[in-house]
Scaffold this active site. Structure first.
Site, PDB file in Angstrom:
ATOM      1  N   ARG A 103      30.386  72.684  32.123  1.00  0.00           N
ATOM      2  CA  ARG A 103      29.360  73.713  32.394  1.00  0.00           C
ATOM      3  C   ARG A 103      28.469  73.911  31.163  1.00  0.00           C
ATOM      4  O   ARG A 103      27.241  73.971  31.259  1.00  0.00           O
ATOM      5  CB  ARG A 103      30.054  75.037  32.737  1.00  0.00           C
ATOM      6  CG  ARG A 103      29.158  76.265  32.677  1.00  0.00           C
ATOM      7  CD  ARG A 103      29.985  77.535  32.605  1.00  0.00           C
ATOM      8  NE  ARG A 103      30.614  77.867  33.871  1.00  0.00           N
ATOM      9  CZ  ARG A 103      29.993  78.415  34.922  1.00  0.00           C
ATOM     10  NH1 ARG A 103      28.712  78.698  34.863  1.00  0.00           N
ATOM     11  NH2 ARG A 103      30.642  78.689  36.026  1.00  0.00           N
ATOM     12  N   LEU A 141      33.355  77.511  24.198  1.00  0.00           N
ATOM     13  CA  LEU A 141      32.475  78.463  24.889  1.00  0.00           C
ATOM     14  C   LEU A 141      32.249  77.962  26.309  1.00  0.00           C
ATOM     15  O   LEU A 141      31.789  76.831  26.481  1.00  0.00           O
ATOM     16  CB  LEU A 141      31.097  78.527  24.201  1.00  0.00           C
ATOM     17  CG  LEU A 141      30.969  79.169  22.830  1.00  0.00           C
ATOM     18  CD1 LEU A 141      29.571  78.900  22.271  1.00  0.00           C
ATOM     19  CD2 LEU A 141      31.223  80.670  22.896  1.00  0.00           C
ATOM     20  N   HIS A 142      32.579  78.762  27.284  1.00  0.00           N
ATOM     21  CA  HIS A 142      32.289  78.313  28.648  1.00  0.00           C
ATOM     22  C   HIS A 142      32.025  79.456  29.633  1.00  0.00           C
ATOM     23  O   HIS A 142      31.669  79.216  30.772  1.00  0.00           O
ATOM     24  CB  HIS A 142      33.450  77.473  29.178  1.00  0.00           C
ATOM     25  CG  HIS A 142      34.637  78.295  29.571  1.00  0.00           C
ATOM     26  ND1 HIS A 142      35.514  78.795  28.650  1.00  0.00           N
ATOM     27  CD2 HIS A 142      35.053  78.741  30.785  1.00  0.00           C
ATOM     28  CE1 HIS A 142      36.439  79.500  29.283  1.00  0.00           C
ATOM     29  NE2 HIS A 142      36.187  79.491  30.576  1.00  0.00           N
ATOM     30  N   ARG A 143      32.192  80.727  29.176  1.00  0.00           N
ATOM     31  CA  ARG A 143      32.011  81.846  30.123  1.00  0.00           C
ATOM     32  C   ARG A 143      30.581  81.865  30.628  1.00  0.00           C
ATOM     33  O   ARG A 143      29.641  81.815  29.830  1.00  0.00           O
ATOM     34  CB  ARG A 143      32.237  83.191  29.436  1.00  0.00           C
ATOM     35  CG  ARG A 143      33.612  83.409  29.032  1.00  0.00           C
ATOM     36  CD  ARG A 143      34.325  84.536  29.707  1.00  0.00           C
ATOM     37  NE  ARG A 143      35.711  84.221  29.502  1.00  0.00           N
ATOM     38  CZ  ARG A 143      36.557  83.850  30.449  1.00  0.00           C
ATOM     39  NH1 ARG A 143      36.182  83.849  31.701  1.00  0.00           N
ATOM     40  NH2 ARG A 143      37.780  83.510  30.171  1.00  0.00           N
TER      41      ARG A 143
END
Ligand code: UD1
Length: 419
Positions: free
Chosen positions: A276, A241-243
């Site tokens: 992030r 998950l990084h969006r």
């Protein structure tokens, strides 16, 4: 008898998803030159002289250098050292530094891949540069052209559309890309369906990835008793998950994590976390959902009372990640590329997004677009964990895309010379 000329190319990489897309193209340049040198028969009259430029958009060892080693990419000839920043700062900084390189090197062709800020920044510089009074500029080739999510809140969608507008050679990975580009009025002669260079990398490195020791390191071989479970793979899930749209908003991120709780009670969930995402977890105080790498013990099988929280680990290299992906019972992700890699491997995938620019992955049946509501994530994960998704590889995802790209580049260069 042809006279040999040098075609000077600059290929740009900047961020993690660029490396596996560019690696096969760099290898195909080398192969082409070797063929030219060894065979009497000339494919064309060009020697391809490539300069590799790394913008430095990604700079951590785990986000960049590791991929150069895993994918046998030569060291960059030029490193712009741009680093992180807001979209405007990062894009502007790349443009400023890349313009100097372009003016000094004056290439015949620029190759950009994917949809990251480095892609657009360098394409824009090349589109507006002038090498002399006659206004000469390099041709611009965009690899992975035509993909559209139709979601303008995604920075990548802006990067894709604008890069395609200024590109001269548009290399397309799937049928939807052809339709999108034609629908936008881009002329047919610029558009080339070549398949997927990221899949070239996957196929080239699959054997090496299978020999990775990551399953042992993570104690996942002990889930091997579950081989022969519904989909015949090892019963663990792989999560990425990084969006920004998923992890930068506290409520959305919380909702996704709650949606994954059931899965993490069913099987181990391995989560190589993007920098992030790691920052957001600390900022939002979401540590309770995760166990850190040093908290779960090697060989501690989940079903034997292992930790039911998501197992967060540092970002992994290409080969280890491919190995984990190839063996997983299910992959949950918001990445673009992983949707394609799971399709090629026949691994069931749950995409935690409302849309995808890669509809072929849903059409062939390996990918479910679950959205970000917790009930939907739960339902999709349950369904995919037991899925027997058959491997059905899209057209042109055959390991030869980079070779096709090089052939088209040479033809385009010949045509340019003849004009
Ligand atoms: C970028 C791409 C995205 C791609 C993703 C893969 C854009 C607009 N987005 O997003 O399409 O899916 O790469 O990773 O280009 N950071 C580090 N170390 C690094 C790189 C980043 O700590 O090596 C941190 C920094 O805090 C940075 C943040 O991650 O501010 C985001 O990095 P950035 O390159 O801006 O975008 P990504 O989220 O990585």
């Amino acid at each position: 008898m042809y006279q040999t000329k040098t075609c000077k190319i600059i290929t740009v990489v900047g961020a993690r998803p660029n490396f596996m897309k560019a690696a096969p193209i760099l290898a195909a340049f080398r192969d082409y030159n070797e063929r030219q040198a060894t065979s009497g028969a000339r494919d064309s009259h060009f020697i391809l002289q490539n300069l590799l430029v790394h913008t430095g958009q990604h700079y951590d060892e785990s986000m960049s250098e590791r991929f150069f080693a895993d994918l046998n990419i030569p060291n960059p000839d030029v490193h712009l050292g741009v680093g992180s920043g807001s979209h405007a700062t990062q894009t502007a900084e790349i443009m400023k530094r890349f313009e100097e390189v372009l003016l000094q090197e004056r290439p015949d062709l620029l190759v950009v891949v994917g949809d990251v800020n480095s892609t657009l920044a360098c394409a824009l510089v090349a589109a507006k540069i002038s090498f002399g009074a006659n206004g000469a500029r390099p041709m611009i080739a965009h690899v992975e052209a035509g993909l559209r999510s139709f979601d303008w809140s995604m920075p990548e969608e802006i990067n894709r559309v604008l890069t395609d507008r200024v590109a001269d050679l548009l290399f397309v990975t799937e049928q939807s890309g052809l339709e999108n580009l034609r629908g936008e009025g881009i002329s047919d002669e610029k558009i080339h369906f070549v398949g997927n260079t990221m899949i070239d990398s996957l196929l080239a490195f699959k054997g090496k990835a299978e020999r990775s020791s990551i399953l042992d390191t993570m104690g996942l071989q002990n889930c091997g008793s579950h081989r022969g479970s519904a989909n015949g793979r090892i019963r663990y899930a792989l999560l990425t998950l990084h969006r920004p749209s998923n992890v930068d908003q506290r409520d959305t991120f919380l909702n996704i994590l709650e949606g994954l709780e059931e899965l993490s009670h069913t099987c181990p969930v391995i989560f190589p976390a993007h920098p992030r995402t790691q920052k957001r977890i600390a900022e939002f105080g979401f540590e309770r959902f995760f166990s850190a790498e040093n908290e779960w013990q090697k060989g501690n099988s989940h079903s034997a009372g292992g930790n039911a929280r998501i197992r967060m680990v540092a970002p992994l290299g290409y080969l280890d990640f491919m190995c984990l992906m190839g063996n997983a019972a299910v992959v949950v992700t918001d990445s673009g590329g992983i949707q394609e890699e799971t399709t090629c491997l026949g691994v069931p995938c749950v995409t935690v997004r409302e849309n995808t620019e890669r509809p072929i992955t849903v059409q062939v049946g390996t990918n479910i677009l679950a959205g970000t509501r917790k009930e939907d994530i739960r339902r999709a994960a349950r369904q995919q964990l037991e899925s027997k998704a058959a491997r059905s590889v899209p057209e042109g995802w055959d390991g030869k895309s980079a070779q096709r790209i090089v052939e088209i580049i040479c033809k385009a260069m010949e045509k340019k010379q003849l004009l």
